[in-house]
Design a protein around this motif. Structure first.
Motif, PDB file in Angstrom:
ATOM      1  N   TYR A 120      -8.651   9.579   1.263  1.00 34.37           N
ATOM      2  CA  TYR A 120      -8.432   8.183   0.886  1.00 34.37           C
ATOM      3  C   TYR A 120      -9.357   7.224   1.628  1.00 34.37           C
ATOM      4  CZ  TYR A 120      -5.883   8.412   5.293  1.00 34.37           C
ATOM      5  OH  TYR A 120      -5.556   8.617   6.610  1.00 34.37           O
ATOM      6  N   LEU A 121      -9.457   6.016   1.069  1.00 32.70           N
ATOM      7  CA  LEU A 121     -10.083   4.859   1.716  1.00 32.70           C
ATOM      8  C   LEU A 121      -8.958   3.880   2.009  1.00 32.70           C
ATOM      9  CD1 LEU A 121     -12.679   3.206   2.471  1.00 32.70           C
ATOM     10  CD2 LEU A 121     -12.569   2.280   0.157  1.00 32.70           C
ATOM     11  N   ASN A 122      -8.936   3.332   3.238  1.00 32.05           N
ATOM     12  CA  ASN A 122      -7.809   2.489   3.656  1.00 32.05           C
ATOM     13  C   ASN A 122      -8.294   1.136   4.197  1.00 32.05           C
ATOM     14  OD1 ASN A 122      -5.280   2.646   6.259  1.00 32.05           O
ATOM     15  ND2 ASN A 122      -5.204   1.617   4.303  1.00 32.05           N
ATOM     16  N   PRO A 123      -8.554   0.151   3.318  1.00 28.08           N
ATOM     17  CA  PRO A 123      -8.871  -1.200   3.800  1.00 28.08           C
ATOM     18  C   PRO A 123      -7.597  -1.924   4.237  1.00 28.08           C
ATOM     19  CG  PRO A 123      -8.931  -1.134   1.409  1.00 28.08           C
ATOM     20  CD  PRO A 123      -8.637   0.262   1.861  1.00 28.08           C
ATOM     21  N   ASN A 124      -7.707  -2.740   5.295  1.00 30.20           N
ATOM     22  CA  ASN A 124      -6.559  -3.466   5.839  1.00 30.20           C
ATOM     23  C   ASN A 124      -6.942  -4.910   6.120  1.00 30.20           C
ATOM     24  OD1 ASN A 124      -4.378  -1.205   6.911  1.00 30.20           O
ATOM     25  ND2 ASN A 124      -6.474  -0.461   6.952  1.00 30.20           N
ATOM     26  N   VAL A 162     -11.366  -1.077   8.177  1.00 27.54           N
ATOM     27  CA  VAL A 162     -11.639  -0.216   7.021  1.00 27.54           C
ATOM     28  C   VAL A 162     -11.765   1.216   7.538  1.00 27.54           C
ATOM     29  CG1 VAL A 162     -13.201   0.319   5.126  1.00 27.54           C
ATOM     30  CG2 VAL A 162     -12.826  -2.061   5.781  1.00 27.54           C
ATOM     31  N   ASN A 163     -10.920   2.101   7.014  1.00 22.85           N
ATOM     32  CA  ASN A 163     -10.892   3.492   7.475  1.00 22.85           C
ATOM     33  C   ASN A 163     -11.081   4.454   6.304  1.00 22.85           C
ATOM     34  OD1 ASN A 163     -10.107   2.686  10.171  1.00 22.85           O
ATOM     35  ND2 ASN A 163      -8.082   2.292   9.325  1.00 22.85           N
ATOM     36  N   VAL A 164     -11.673   5.587   6.603  1.00 27.58           N
ATOM     37  CA  VAL A 164     -11.751   6.708   5.661  1.00 27.58           C
ATOM     38  C   VAL A 164     -11.019   7.867   6.318  1.00 27.58           C
ATOM     39  CG1 VAL A 164     -13.254   8.338   4.475  1.00 27.58           C
ATOM     40  CG2 VAL A 164     -13.946   5.953   4.701  1.00 27.58           C
ATOM     41  N   LYS A 171       3.884  22.538   3.342  1.00 25.63           N
ATOM     42  CA  LYS A 171       4.730  22.662   2.153  1.00 25.63           C
ATOM     43  C   LYS A 171       6.222  22.639   2.477  1.00 25.63           C
ATOM     44  CE  LYS A 171       5.511  25.613  -1.863  1.00 25.63           C
ATOM     45  NZ  LYS A 171       5.143  26.856  -2.541  1.00 25.63           N
ATOM     46  N   ALA A 172       6.650  23.411   3.479  1.00 28.06           N
ATOM     47  CA  ALA A 172       8.081  23.592   3.723  1.00 28.06           C
ATOM     48  C   ALA A 172       8.760  22.311   4.184  1.00 28.06           C
ATOM     49  CB  ALA A 172       8.291  24.696   4.755  1.00 28.06           C
ATOM     50  N   SER A 173       8.183  21.639   5.168  1.00 27.08           N
ATOM     51  CA  SER A 173       8.846  20.491   5.789  1.00 27.08           C
ATOM     52  C   SER A 173       8.320  19.149   5.321  1.00 27.08           C
ATOM     53  CB  SER A 173       8.669  20.572   7.307  1.00 27.08           C
ATOM     54  OG  SER A 173       7.286  20.530   7.624  1.00 27.08           O
ATOM     55  N   LYS A 174       7.171  19.141   4.600  1.00 29.25           N
ATOM     56  CA  LYS A 174       6.499  17.912   4.172  1.00 29.25           C
ATOM     57  C   LYS A 174       5.920  17.127   5.346  1.00 29.25           C
ATOM     58  CE  LYS A 174       7.733  18.644  -0.100  1.00 29.25           C
ATOM     59  NZ  LYS A 174       6.778  19.131  -1.081  1.00 29.25           N
ATOM     60  N   VAL A 175       5.989  17.675   6.553  1.00 27.39           N
ATOM     61  CA  VAL A 175       5.318  17.060   7.697  1.00 27.39           C
ATOM     62  C   VAL A 175       3.816  17.199   7.481  1.00 27.39           C
ATOM     63  CG1 VAL A 175       4.951  17.255  10.189  1.00 27.39           C
ATOM     64  CG2 VAL A 175       7.240  17.471   9.251  1.00 27.39           C
ATOM     65  N   ALA A 176       3.035  16.241   8.001  1.00 26.30           N
ATOM     66  CA  ALA A 176       1.594  16.248   7.732  1.00 26.30           C
ATOM     67  C   ALA A 176       0.808  15.899   8.992  1.00 26.30           C
ATOM     68  CB  ALA A 176       1.263  15.259   6.621  1.00 26.30           C
ATOM     69  N   VAL A 177      -0.468  16.254   8.964  1.00 24.43           N
ATOM     70  CA  VAL A 177      -1.411  15.860  10.012  1.00 24.43           C
ATOM     71  C   VAL A 177      -2.613  15.218   9.327  1.00 24.43           C
ATOM     72  CG1 VAL A 177      -0.709  17.615  11.678  1.00 24.43           C
ATOM     73  CG2 VAL A 177      -2.464  18.165   9.995  1.00 24.43           C
ATOM     74  N   GLY A 178      -3.324  14.374  10.076  1.00 27.26           N
ATOM     75  CA  GLY A 178      -4.456  13.699   9.451  1.00 27.26           C
ATOM     76  C   GLY A 178      -5.470  13.201  10.457  1.00 27.26           C
ATOM     77  N   ALA A 179      -6.595  12.755   9.931  1.00 26.31           N
ATOM     78  CA  ALA A 179      -7.669  12.199  10.755  1.00 26.31           C
ATOM     79  C   ALA A 179      -8.305  11.033  10.005  1.00 26.31           C
ATOM     80  CB  ALA A 179      -8.713  13.265  11.065  1.00 26.31           C
TER      81      ALA A 179
END
Length: 355
Positions: A120-124, A162-164, A171-179
């Motif tokens: 995603y692109l995340n403008p704020n 502005v972030n990319v 899948k099991a818990s719907k917990v996520a990680v990101g950068a």
């Protein structure tokens, strides 16, 4: 305070893993992040002097293309240049450490979104409150001699981060990680306490590299949501029917669409699931087509084999018949010779008797 927040989040994180439901979908995620920040401005021509920040926020994950976000950030920026050339300064300002608190609202624009991966692109847009300090940890706002005569130091500014980024869901818990990687883009040139003495081209900015952990904050039942939308649509149709605004043909078409199992099934599925289903159906068709072609080839080979066997059998039969005929012919010839020999023998015996 940050340590307590992390402990609370960790407990919440464990609870979400334990009580995660397979059938439910995540509506809102809680995001907790840490970032490394690099300053660029009058005291640094490039991004260097890394510092840190803590971020906590939330965002909706219900929609395919656009998702609103909100975040609160606490951190600092550091810069130093002992050889900085001021424009007639009354006093050198070669070091700063700016503590900041920032609140932002934004929108995630999803370029890729599957059941597991989102890019995603995340403008704020947000507001920042900041406090620059010197090397002795004294507030530079209280040191007018470090700035031009009559120049004041603002402590709030608008920011347009502005972030990319990318997010991976388990899948099991719907917990996520990101950068994420992005720029702070403050609408102020006073993060380093250098305004009029600074260069117009060296505006203050910050590069952020952020690592995040996401935990489901609220969930919703997709099936229940679908039924709710159907009930809402039925109520609207009923109201239009009572008002006489719903045409009979339109009503029939809508009823037909509602009662078609294929369309009902499609309503239950997300765009990603529909895409996967289409791909699966296509693969099944190709598999079936290949199986039919294989069956046809086997049938053809079988017929050719039977034909070949029949041909060989016919040839063998002909050869046997030929052999039988030849044997019969030889037998007749032998019998004929035998009869001839017997007849000659009788003639000789008859001659002997006469003589």
């Amino acid at each position: 305070m940050i340590f307590r927040t992390l402990i609370i989040f960790f407990l919440f994180f464990i609870a979400q893993i334990t009580f995660a439901q397979e059938k439910s979908l995540v509506d809102v995620y809680l995001q907790v992040s840490g970032s490394a920040n690099a300053y660029k401005g009058d005291l640094s021509p490039s991004y260097q002097k890394w510092s840190s920040a803590f971020h906590i926020g939330a965002f909706s994950d219900q929609h395919r293309w656009f998702n609103p976000t909100a975040s609160l950030s606490i951190g600092n920026l550091v810069g130093q240049n002992t050889n900085y050339d001021y424009l007639n300064p009354p006093r050198n300002n070669t070091f700063f450490k700016t503590n900041f608190v920032q609140f932002s609202l934004g929108l995630r624009l999803n370029a890729i979104k599957t059941d597991f991966l989102t890019v995603y692109l995340n403008p704020n847009i947000g507001i920042m409150r900041f406090t620059p300090k010197d090397i002795r940890n004294q507030k530079l706002a209280n040191q007018p001699e470090t700035r031009a005569l009559g120049e004041t130091l603002p402590t709030t500014a608008f920011v347009i981060p502005v972030n990319v980024g990318a997010m991976y869901k388990f899948k099991a818990s719907k917990v996520a990680v990101g950068a994420e990687v992005g720029l702070l883009n403050p609408r102020s040139d006073y993060l380093d306490n250098i305004g009029e003495f600074g260069s117009a081209s060296a505006r203050d900015n910050s590069l952020q590299i952020k690592l995040s952990v996401y935990a489901p904050l609220t969930r919703y039942d997709a099936e229940k949501e679908r039924k709710k939308q159907e009930q809402k649509k039925e109520r609207r149709q009923e109201w239009l029917r009572k008002q006489g605004l719903l045409k009979e043909s339109q009503q029939k078409n809508e009823n037909k669409i509602q009662t078609t199992p294929k369309n009902v099934e499609k309503k239950k599925l997300t765009p990603t699931q529909l895409k996967n289903q289409k791909a699966k159906e296509k693969a099944e068709k190709e598999k079936q087509k290949k199986a039919e072609e294989r069956a046809k080839t086997l049938e053809k080979n079988k017929k050719e084999s039977e034909k070949q066997k029949q041909k060989v059998s016919t040839e063998k039969q002909k050869a046997q018949e030929k052999k039988l005929k030849e044997a019969e012919k030889r037998k007749k010839e032998v019998e004929k010779k035998k009869k001839k020999a017997e007849e000659e023998k009788r003639k000789k015996q008859a001659k002997k008797k006469k003589s």
